[in-house]
Design a protein around this motif. Structure first.
Motif, PDB file in Angstrom:
ATOM      1  N   GLN A   1       0.833  -1.214   0.000  1.00  0.00           N
ATOM      2  CA  GLN A   1       0.000   0.000   0.000  1.00  0.00           C
ATOM      3  C   GLN A   1       0.860   1.252   0.000  1.00  0.00           C
ATOM      4  O   GLN A   1       0.499   2.270  -0.590  1.00  0.00           O
ATOM      5  CB  GLN A   1      -0.905  -0.021   1.238  1.00  0.00           C
ATOM      6  CG  GLN A   1      -1.734   1.239   1.448  1.00  0.00           C
ATOM      7  CD  GLN A   1      -2.501   1.208   2.771  1.00  0.00           C
ATOM      8  OE1 GLN A   1      -2.630   0.167   3.402  1.00  0.00           O
ATOM      9  NE2 GLN A   1      -2.984   2.349   3.199  1.00  0.00           N
TER      10      GLN A   1
ATOM     11  N   PHE B   1      -5.801  -5.626 -14.910  1.00  0.00           N
ATOM     12  CA  PHE B   1      -5.526  -4.294 -14.362  1.00  0.00           C
ATOM     13  C   PHE B   1      -5.083  -3.385 -15.501  1.00  0.00           C
ATOM     14  O   PHE B   1      -4.368  -3.818 -16.397  1.00  0.00           O
ATOM     15  CB  PHE B   1      -4.433  -4.352 -13.295  1.00  0.00           C
ATOM     16  CG  PHE B   1      -4.487  -5.566 -12.410  1.00  0.00           C
ATOM     17  CD1 PHE B   1      -5.668  -5.922 -11.793  1.00  0.00           C
ATOM     18  CD2 PHE B   1      -3.367  -6.353 -12.222  1.00  0.00           C
ATOM     19  CE1 PHE B   1      -5.728  -7.045 -10.990  1.00  0.00           C
ATOM     20  CE2 PHE B   1      -3.416  -7.486 -11.423  1.00  0.00           C
ATOM     21  CZ  PHE B   1      -4.607  -7.828 -10.808  1.00  0.00           C
TER      22      PHE B   1
ATOM     23  N   ASP C   1      -4.348   0.983 -16.889  1.00  0.00           N
ATOM     24  CA  ASP C   1      -4.092   2.388 -16.585  1.00  0.00           C
ATOM     25  C   ASP C   1      -5.414   3.163 -16.669  1.00  0.00           C
ATOM     26  O   ASP C   1      -6.057   3.170 -17.729  1.00  0.00           O
ATOM     27  CB  ASP C   1      -3.090   2.935 -17.604  1.00  0.00           C
ATOM     28  CG  ASP C   1      -2.637   4.354 -17.276  1.00  0.00           C
ATOM     29  OD1 ASP C   1      -3.275   5.008 -16.434  1.00  0.00           O
ATOM     30  OD2 ASP C   1      -1.644   4.802 -17.875  1.00  0.00           O
TER      31      ASP C   1
ATOM     32  N   LYS D   1     -11.125   0.651  -8.264  1.00  0.00           N
ATOM     33  CA  LYS D   1      -9.738   0.919  -7.913  1.00  0.00           C
ATOM     34  C   LYS D   1      -9.160  -0.239  -7.105  1.00  0.00           C
ATOM     35  O   LYS D   1      -9.840  -0.848  -6.297  1.00  0.00           O
ATOM     36  CB  LYS D   1      -9.638   2.203  -7.081  1.00  0.00           C
ATOM     37  CG  LYS D   1     -10.067   3.466  -7.808  1.00  0.00           C
ATOM     38  CD  LYS D   1      -8.991   3.937  -8.766  1.00  0.00           C
ATOM     39  CE  LYS D   1      -9.357   5.284  -9.384  1.00  0.00           C
ATOM     40  NZ  LYS D   1      -8.343   5.710 -10.369  1.00  0.00           N
TER      41      LYS D   1
ATOM     42  N   GLN E   1      -6.703  -1.538  -4.184  1.00  0.00           N
ATOM     43  CA  GLN E   1      -6.137  -0.980  -2.960  1.00  0.00           C
ATOM     44  C   GLN E   1      -4.619  -1.030  -2.982  1.00  0.00           C
ATOM     45  O   GLN E   1      -3.958  -0.120  -2.494  1.00  0.00           O
ATOM     46  CB  GLN E   1      -6.660  -1.746  -1.739  1.00  0.00           C
ATOM     47  CG  GLN E   1      -8.121  -1.439  -1.404  1.00  0.00           C
ATOM     48  CD  GLN E   1      -8.532  -2.064  -0.081  1.00  0.00           C
ATOM     49  OE1 GLN E   1      -7.809  -2.867   0.490  1.00  0.00           O
ATOM     50  NE2 GLN E   1      -9.696  -1.701   0.394  1.00  0.00           N
ATOM     51  N   ASN E   2      -4.054  -2.101  -3.554  1.00  0.00           N
ATOM     52  CA  ASN E   2      -2.606  -2.268  -3.571  1.00  0.00           C
ATOM     53  C   ASN E   2      -2.136  -2.605  -4.991  1.00  0.00           C
ATOM     54  O   ASN E   2      -1.782  -3.744  -5.277  1.00  0.00           O
ATOM     55  CB  ASN E   2      -2.182  -3.382  -2.607  1.00  0.00           C
ATOM     56  CG  ASN E   2      -2.675  -3.129  -1.206  1.00  0.00           C
ATOM     57  OD1 ASN E   2      -2.354  -2.116  -0.608  1.00  0.00           O
ATOM     58  ND2 ASN E   2      -3.469  -4.048  -0.677  1.00  0.00           N
ATOM     59  N   PRO E   3      -2.170  -1.615  -5.888  1.00  0.00           N
ATOM     60  CA  PRO E   3      -1.801  -1.903  -7.286  1.00  0.00           C
ATOM     61  C   PRO E   3      -0.328  -2.242  -7.425  1.00  0.00           C
ATOM     62  O   PRO E   3       0.512  -1.784  -6.640  1.00  0.00           O
ATOM     63  CB  PRO E   3      -2.143  -0.583  -8.004  1.00  0.00           C
ATOM     64  CG  PRO E   3      -2.055   0.464  -6.939  1.00  0.00           C
ATOM     65  CD  PRO E   3      -2.508  -0.197  -5.671  1.00  0.00           C
TER      66      PRO E   3
ATOM     67  N   ASP F   1       1.335   2.220 -10.892  1.00  0.00           N
ATOM     68  CA  ASP F   1       0.346   3.274 -11.137  1.00  0.00           C
ATOM     69  C   ASP F   1      -0.442   3.006 -12.413  1.00  0.00           C
ATOM     70  O   ASP F   1      -1.615   3.356 -12.513  1.00  0.00           O
ATOM     71  CB  ASP F   1       1.046   4.634 -11.236  1.00  0.00           C
ATOM     72  CG  ASP F   1       1.568   5.100  -9.883  1.00  0.00           C
ATOM     73  OD1 ASP F   1       1.075   4.572  -8.860  1.00  0.00           O
ATOM     74  OD2 ASP F   1       2.458   5.960  -9.846  1.00  0.00           O
TER      75      ASP F   1
ATOM     76  N   SER G   1      -3.649   0.284 -11.894  1.00  0.00           N
ATOM     77  CA  SER G   1      -4.334   0.590 -10.632  1.00  0.00           C
ATOM     78  C   SER G   1      -5.848   0.473 -10.695  1.00  0.00           C
ATOM     79  O   SER G   1      -6.528   0.783  -9.722  1.00  0.00           O
ATOM     80  CB  SER G   1      -3.946   2.009 -10.186  1.00  0.00           C
ATOM     81  OG  SER G   1      -4.358   2.963 -11.142  1.00  0.00           O
ATOM     82  N   GLU G   2      -6.386   0.054 -11.843  1.00  0.00           N
ATOM     83  CA  GLU G   2      -7.838  -0.008 -11.984  1.00  0.00           C
ATOM     84  C   GLU G   2      -8.214  -1.277 -12.753  1.00  0.00           C
ATOM     85  O   GLU G   2      -7.492  -1.721 -13.646  1.00  0.00           O
ATOM     86  CB  GLU G   2      -8.330   1.237 -12.732  1.00  0.00           C
ATOM     87  CG  GLU G   2      -9.830   1.471 -12.643  1.00  0.00           C
ATOM     88  CD  GLU G   2     -10.208   2.843 -13.220  1.00  0.00           C
ATOM     89  OE1 GLU G   2      -9.965   3.852 -12.536  1.00  0.00           O
ATOM     90  OE2 GLU G   2     -10.714   2.892 -14.345  1.00  0.00           O
TER      91      GLU G   2
END
Length: 797
Positions: free
Chosen positions: A354, A520, A522, A537, A539-541, A544, A547-548
């Motif tokens: 995180q 996952f 961008d 989203k 929580q711990n991608p 960057d 992350s979604e």
């Protein structure tokens, strides 16, 4: 994990060679990736005698160089060696490694040489020059008790081997010397050495109150204050070497001891400067947006899910991950407080990531540590610190919530399960012996043992785990291979079922390659390509740009297309079958989709024909073939639409039985430019679940009567679609219309401005009689009238 062979042998009495140990561990599921020597310079025995422990007895400035000094070095012989040295820490009384003339260091042979006019008979060495570390800022300093003149090889035990083990995430108990020693003992039957840790009696009453406010995350906390330590003390060579061979650098006695105990017992520890703590210790949840500066200099903003160690005023550590900077040990520290706690794995998993971190402590707590080992670790660390840096130990502080501690339940092992799962029969006595060697409590009869795993085995939860333990310790190599037996089975799939494999095979047969992307993505790519709002989203991608959760397969495929184009691929066809995600709050929706992208030429380069660029209809044809396979017999329609990311004039919704199932179109030029794609791109995406049930073909006899063909050409306004015209014809042509084909579309001088001409062929055939010319004329007239009324068409002369 890196493990010193000599350190391992301090815990387990075995005559196996290091290679035999590696084989045993690997066959038992603890894969040994490599074995390397602790140092390379002693490969030849003659070289071992050429590098010895020396003491600097005199230091003089170099007559011709300001930064160099001339050292008189004692190596246990009558005559001192004169050696020129530029290290900043060279001083009288310092014990250091000395490479004599004739010694070979990595990439260097030591010879008598003249350095700026002064003869130098050897070399004073750093740890990096000896190949013991990657870098060094000065000479390698040895203990003041190091025997002068003794071979450095013998003094530091450099004949040691370093074993690298690749552990699976479920074996957190083996992330320490003690854990691997237990495994060797269980696998070979050799004896564990007596390494019982004795209690250290308190010599003062200093103690801190400990309060557990979040027992679901921390059910046990142990600590101890030690006063008046000597921070100027030096970590002894034997400990530094063990740490170094485990991949840990020496820092100071307190930090080195906490690392040493962690590597030895598997229990992470932390040391606080006692004088910087305010009041007692509180283990609690962080406050919303509470900030904490960590030992690495970073400042983290926490939430209510994070577990912290706090004093009466503020948070002083991120539990299970890293300590805080405000209470850090320094050279001025006099009094310290040791911490050893049990943090629940579920409370630590993902928390380090995180904040973009991964520490030795979090690595172990995520996998689970022995919930009974905290006081043992405190006692071990206390004894080591008193030996190295002195001090006055206080009372052990201990807070515990027994109800919140994990409890290993008793598991029934039916001995019939062993041959069923392993394929061999293992005697009951052997099974019982193996389980007991692994530290398990075994009772019951030979038919069904009652087994209670030890506290450190978090990974054993059921009968299948016990069978695996027995199998790997008995020896997988003893299981004789045999062909599997299975009964033939009929049914399963209906004839009308269409598998995902069949859909993929169809696209592959039409020249497409399958792409497999992460789920996952961008968020910026998802937004810029399809104009989608924020998705789910993570929580711990991992990064960057991941992350979604993806809401569409198209952005990933476009990334693949751009990557291939940048590598000079000019004809690209890609497809992907996967899940997309949507939803808000706790509601999650997962939908299977299949999507494709197309760019470049229609055909590969060849001599027989000139190629052209792909267009909308090429992709539409592939999509229609896919639908015809997976949803044959269902009504298909394409309706012009406005779709984010697609060209406004070349985009259509795909309707199956009147419901929107997906879309198709050309990528918008703006998006194409953003992705740096220099050729037109066409895409489609459709729900995969609608393509799993086909309509079975119905057979009918061929008509005995002749067919009749008529051609019609009509002129319509430019905004009238082919679909509107064809639909009107079908609705008015009757049951005898067998085929309707558009064969020409014209816009130009021969028709009015803003008009266009469609020419199509109609084939009629009756099942019961020959059609007469008058019947066909009547139907044709009806069609023309309907076209005039519905779409304003005029018969073209």
């Amino acid at each position: 994990m890196l493990l010193s062979e000599s350190w391992l042998r301090e815990w387990v009495d075995t005559e196996l060679t290091v290679d035999e140990i590696a084989d045993k561990l690997t066959l038992a599921g603890l894969e040994v990736e490599g074995i390397v020597p602790a140092s390379d310079f002693g490969a030849k025995k003659a070289n071992q005698r050429k590098i010895v422990v020396g003491r600097i007895d005199r230091v003089d400035p170099h007559p011709n160089a300001d930064k160099l000094r001339v050292c008189q070095v004692n190596i246990g012989r009558r005559q001192l060696l004169e050696i020129v040295c530029g290290a900043p820490n060279a001083r009288v009384g310092l014990l250091i490694p000395v490479a004599m003339v004739g010694a070979h260091l990595p990439g260097l042979e030591i010879k008598t040489s003249s350095i700026r006019g002064v003869e130098s008979s050897g070399m004073l060495c750093s740890s990096a020059e000896l190949g013991l570390s990657e870098s060094a800022s000065g000479l390698m300093e040895l203990d003041s008790e190091a025997p002068v003149g003794v071979s450095l090889w013998d003094y530091l035990g450099l004949d040691d081997k370093v074993i690298e083990i690749d552990l699976t995430p479920n074996r957190g108990d083996c992330l320490c010397v003690q854990g691997i020693a237990r495994e060797i003992s269980a696998l070979t039957g050799c004896r564990m050495r007596d390494t019982a840790i004795k209690k250290v009696a308190a010599k003062c009453k200093t103690s801190l109150p400990v309060k557990l406010e979040a027992t679901d995350g921390c059910a046990r906390f142990a600590g101890r204050a030690i006063l008046n330590i000597n921070m100027a003390a030096r970590t002894p060579d034997w400990m530094q070497q063990k740490l170094l061979r485990s991949g840990v650098r020496s820092i100071n006695p307190v930090v080195d001891i906490t690392n040493y105990v962690m590597l030895e017992t598997g229990q992470p520890m932390h040391g606080y400067d006692l004088d910087k703590l305010n009041g007692g210790i509180i283990v609690r949840r962080a406050k919303k947006r509470e900030k904490l500066k960590l030992l690495d200099g970073s400042t983290v903003t926490m939430n209510e899910q994070n577990l912290v160690i706090a004093d009466d005023h503020r948070a002083v550590g991120l539990a299970g991950i890293m300590g805080g900077d405000l209470t850090a040990i320094s050279d001025q520290t006099v009094n310290i407080f040791f911490e050893a706690a049990f943090f629940a794995p579920g409370d630590i998993i993902g928390k380090a990531r995180q904040f973009g971190m991964h520490t030795d402590a979090s690595h172990r707590f995520e996998r689970g540590v022995d919930p009974t080992g905290q006081i043992v670790a405190i006692e071990r660390a206390t004894a080591l610190l008193l030996d190295i840096a002195g001090g006055v130990p206080g009372k052990v502080c201990h807070a515990l919530d027994r109800k919140a501690l994990p409890k290993n339940k008793t598991i029934t092992l039916d001995n019939k399960e062993l041959p069923r799962m392993l394929g061999i029969t293992i005697p009951a006595n052997s099974t019982k012996s193996i389980l007991r060697k692994l530290g398990m409590d075994v009772s019951g009869t030979a038919n069904a043992f009652k087994v209670k795993p030890p506290a450190w085995r978090f990974d054993i939860s059921g009968q299948h785990d016990l069978v695996e333990e027995v199998g790997r310790c008995y020896g997988y190599e003893k299981i004789v291979p045999r062909m599997p037996s299975s009964a033939a089975r009929t049914g399963g799939y209906l004839e009308r079922d269409v598998s995902q494999y069949a859909l993929k095979q169809l696209l592959t047969s039409r020249g497409y390659y399958e792409a497999i992307n992460y789920s996952f993505i961008d968020p910026e790519l998802q937004k810029s390509v399809l104009g989608l709002s924020a998705g789910i989203k993570l929580q711990n991608p991992l990064a960057d740009n991941m992350s979604e959760m993806r809401q569409s397969l198209i952005p990933g495929l476009l990334n693949n297309l751009a990557r291939n184009q940048n590598r000079q691929e000019d004809r690209i066809r890609l497809f992907e079958s996967g899940t997309v995600f949507s939803g808000k709050g706790k509601k999650r929706i997962e939908i299977r989709k299949i999507a494709a992208v197309m760019s470049g030429t229609v055909l590969p380069r060849q001599w027989a024909t000139s190629s052209r660029e792909v267009d909308f209809y090429d992709l539409k044809g592939d999509l229609e073939a896919l639908i015809d396979l997976g949803a044959s017999g269902k009504a298909i329609d394409f309706q012009r639409c406005e779709q984010n990311g697609l060209h406004p004039g070349q985009a259509a919704d795909v309707l199956i039985e009147g419901k929107r199932a997906g879309y198709i179109g050309r990528l918008h030029p703006v998006v194409q430019q953003q992705l740096d794609i220099d050729r037109d791109v066409y895409v489609f995406e459709i729900d995969q679940d609608i393509l799993t049930k086909a309509t079975l073909p119905a057979f009918a006899p061929l008509s005995r009567f002749p067919s009749v063909e008529r051609d019609l050409a009509v002129v319509v306004n430019h905004d009238v679609s082919v679909e509107q015209v064809l639909k009107t014809v079908k609705n008015n042509a009757g049951n005898d219309l067998k085929r309707l084909e558009l064969f020409d579309m014209y816009q130009g001088e021969r028709v009015e401005k803003n008009k266009k001409s469609f020419a199509f062929s109609l084939t009629f055939q009756s099942e019961s009689s020959s059609l007469r010319a008058g019947d066909i004329d009547e139907i044709t007239a009806k069609i023309i009238t309907a076209l005039e009324e519905k779409v304003g068409a005029q018969l073209r002369a």
